[in-house]
Scaffold this motif. Structure first.
Motif, short mmCIF file in Angstrom:
data_model
loop_
_atom_site.label_atom_id
_atom_site.label_comp_id
_atom_site.label_asym_id
_atom_site.label_seq_id
_atom_site.Cartn_x
_atom_site.Cartn_y
_atom_site.Cartn_z
N LEU A 289 0.83 -1.20 0.00
CA LEU A 289 0.00 0.00 0.00
C LEU A 289 0.87 1.26 0.00
CD1 LEU A 289 -2.72 1.41 0.07
CD2 LEU A 289 -2.72 1.16 2.55
N LEU A 290 1.93 1.28 0.78
CA LEU A 290 2.81 2.44 0.82
C LEU A 290 3.49 2.66 -0.52
CD1 LEU A 290 3.96 4.77 2.37
CD2 LEU A 290 5.71 3.25 3.29
N VAL A 291 3.93 1.61 -1.18
CA VAL A 291 4.52 1.73 -2.51
C VAL A 291 3.49 2.30 -3.49
CG1 VAL A 291 5.39 0.40 -4.49
CG2 VAL A 291 6.29 -0.04 -2.20
N CYS A 292 2.25 1.84 -3.39
CA CYS A 292 1.18 2.37 -4.26
C CYS A 292 0.94 3.85 -4.02
CB CYS A 292 -0.11 1.57 -4.05
SG CYS A 292 -0.03 -0.10 -4.71
N VAL A 293 0.98 4.28 -2.76
CA VAL A 293 0.80 5.70 -2.44
C VAL A 293 1.93 6.52 -3.07
CG1 VAL A 293 0.82 7.41 -0.56
CG2 VAL A 293 -0.54 5.32 -0.35
N ILE A 294 3.16 6.04 -2.98
CA ILE A 294 4.31 6.75 -3.54
C ILE A 294 4.18 6.87 -5.06
CG2 ILE A 294 6.80 6.58 -3.94
CD1 ILE A 294 6.90 5.23 -1.09
N ILE A 295 3.82 5.77 -5.71
CA ILE A 295 3.64 5.79 -7.17
C ILE A 295 2.48 6.71 -7.54
CG2 ILE A 295 2.98 4.40 -9.17
CD1 ILE A 295 4.64 2.13 -7.90
N PHE A 296 1.41 6.67 -6.76
CA PHE A 296 0.27 7.56 -7.03
C PHE A 296 0.71 9.02 -7.03
CE2 PHE A 296 -2.71 10.54 -5.10
CZ PHE A 296 -3.72 10.55 -6.06
N TRP A 297 1.45 9.45 -6.00
CA TRP A 297 1.84 10.85 -5.92
C TRP A 297 2.82 11.23 -7.01
CZ3 TRP A 297 -0.91 14.48 -4.31
CH2 TRP A 297 -1.82 14.28 -3.28
N ALA B 151 0.54 11.61 -9.92
CA ALA B 151 -0.38 12.74 -9.70
C ALA B 151 0.32 14.07 -9.92
CB ALA B 151 -0.98 12.68 -8.30
N LEU B 152 1.56 14.22 -9.43
CA LEU B 152 2.28 15.47 -9.64
C LEU B 152 2.59 15.69 -11.12
CD1 LEU B 152 4.69 15.65 -6.59
CD2 LEU B 152 2.64 17.01 -7.02
N ASP B 153 2.97 14.62 -11.83
CA ASP B 153 3.20 14.75 -13.26
C ASP B 153 1.91 15.16 -13.98
OD1 ASP B 153 5.89 14.20 -13.14
OD2 ASP B 153 5.65 12.07 -13.60
N TRP B 154 0.80 14.54 -13.61
CA TRP B 154 -0.49 14.86 -14.24
C TRP B 154 -0.90 16.29 -13.91
CZ3 TRP B 154 -5.28 16.42 -12.55
CH2 TRP B 154 -6.29 16.44 -13.52
N LEU B 155 -0.75 16.70 -12.66
CA LEU B 155 -1.11 18.07 -12.28
C LEU B 155 -0.27 19.09 -13.05
CD1 LEU B 155 -1.56 17.66 -8.43
CD2 LEU B 155 -3.35 18.25 -10.09
N GLY B 156 1.02 18.80 -13.23
CA GLY B 156 1.86 19.68 -14.02
C GLY B 156 1.42 19.75 -15.47
N VAL C 142 6.51 21.90 -10.80
CA VAL C 142 6.77 20.45 -10.84
C VAL C 142 7.94 20.14 -11.78
CG1 VAL C 142 5.79 18.20 -11.42
CG2 VAL C 142 4.40 19.89 -10.23
N HIS C 143 7.95 20.78 -12.95
CA HIS C 143 9.00 20.58 -13.95
C HIS C 143 9.58 21.94 -14.30
CE1 HIS C 143 7.54 16.51 -14.41
NE2 HIS C 143 6.32 16.99 -14.58
N PRO C 144 10.70 22.31 -13.70
CA PRO C 144 11.25 23.65 -13.93
C PRO C 144 11.58 23.88 -15.40
CG PRO C 144 12.66 22.37 -12.46
CD PRO C 144 11.51 21.52 -12.81
N PRO C 145 11.41 25.11 -15.87
CA PRO C 145 11.71 25.42 -17.28
C PRO C 145 13.22 25.43 -17.52
CG PRO C 145 11.16 27.42 -16.10
CD PRO C 145 10.93 26.28 -15.14
N PRO C 146 13.63 25.34 -18.79
CA PRO C 146 15.06 25.42 -19.10
C PRO C 146 15.64 26.75 -18.64
CG PRO C 146 13.78 24.77 -21.03
CD PRO C 146 12.81 25.16 -19.97
N LEU C 147 16.87 26.71 -18.16
CA LEU C 147 17.56 27.91 -17.72
C LEU C 147 18.77 28.14 -18.63
CD1 LEU C 147 17.83 30.12 -15.47
CD2 LEU C 147 19.45 28.55 -14.39
N PRO C 148 18.80 29.24 -19.38
CA PRO C 148 19.94 29.49 -20.28
C PRO C 148 21.25 29.66 -19.49
CG PRO C 148 18.11 30.96 -20.78
CD PRO C 148 17.78 30.27 -19.50
N LEU C 149 22.30 28.97 -19.96
CA LEU C 149 23.62 29.09 -19.35
C LEU C 149 24.60 29.77 -20.30
CD1 LEU C 149 23.87 25.50 -17.80
CD2 LEU C 149 23.22 27.63 -16.64
#
Length: 183
Positions: A84-92, A95-100, A110-117
């Protein structure tokens, strides 16, 4: 008689093995709190490092390994608690990828944009300082992509996952002096 003694020592308590010892809601709340807490901490403090895996990937790997280890090593007393704990971790993680994806305003977090160097052959030292990437680290990343001189680079960005992407000048663009006329 010897076989019966051996079988008694091999007794497995199947009910205890798969029954929840910890209330399932508590496992979900604990898994959620740890995952989101670590995500925020890593996102705000570590940001990104050149050439490394993304924060969510790192979290999933470490937390699943720990949860699975606890389930395997009898710390949970129940395989179901660990699963169950592994399932909760995979869910989040999902979920964060989907929310992003679903909410562009969250995607930048969630996914920072590219930063010019590097832009037009010039180092952007302020951005390098912000991500704590040294000149030597950047040059290593450039060499790995076949670029030996910063002046050959039209644009180099640190991507959200820590990789450095490089767009070199086209051969005509990098030559010094005025453009030549075809004769």
């Amino acid at each position: 008689m010897r076989v019966a003694g051996w079988l008694n020592r091999m007794h497995v308590e199947w009910g205890r093995l798969f029954a929840f010892e910890t209330p399932w809601l508590e496992i979900v709340v604990r898994g959620t709190a740890i995952y989101l807490g670590l995500f925020l901490l890593l996102r705000l403090v570590l940001k990104r490092q050149a050439g490394t895996v993304g924060i969510t990937d790192l979290l999933v790997i470490v937390l699943i390994a720990d949860a699975a280890q606890n389930a395997m090593a009898d710390d949970y007393k129940s395989i179901s608690d660990g699963i169950l704990l592994v399932c909760v971790i995979i869910f989040w993680s999902h979920a964060l990828d989907w929310l992003g994806y679903a909410f562009p305003s969250l995607n930048r977090f969630v996914h920072p944009p590219p930063l010019p160097l590097i832009r037009n052959g010039q180092l952007l030292r302020q951005n390098m300082r912000r991500e704590l990437i040294t000149h030597e680290e950047l040059m290593t990343q450039l060499r790995e992509q076949g670029v030996l001189d910063i002046k050959e680079v039209k644009m180099a960005c640190m991507e959200g996952d820590g990789r450095v992407s490089v767009v070199p000048f086209e051969k005509q663009e990098s030559s010094p002096g005025p453009p030549r006329r075809a004769t």
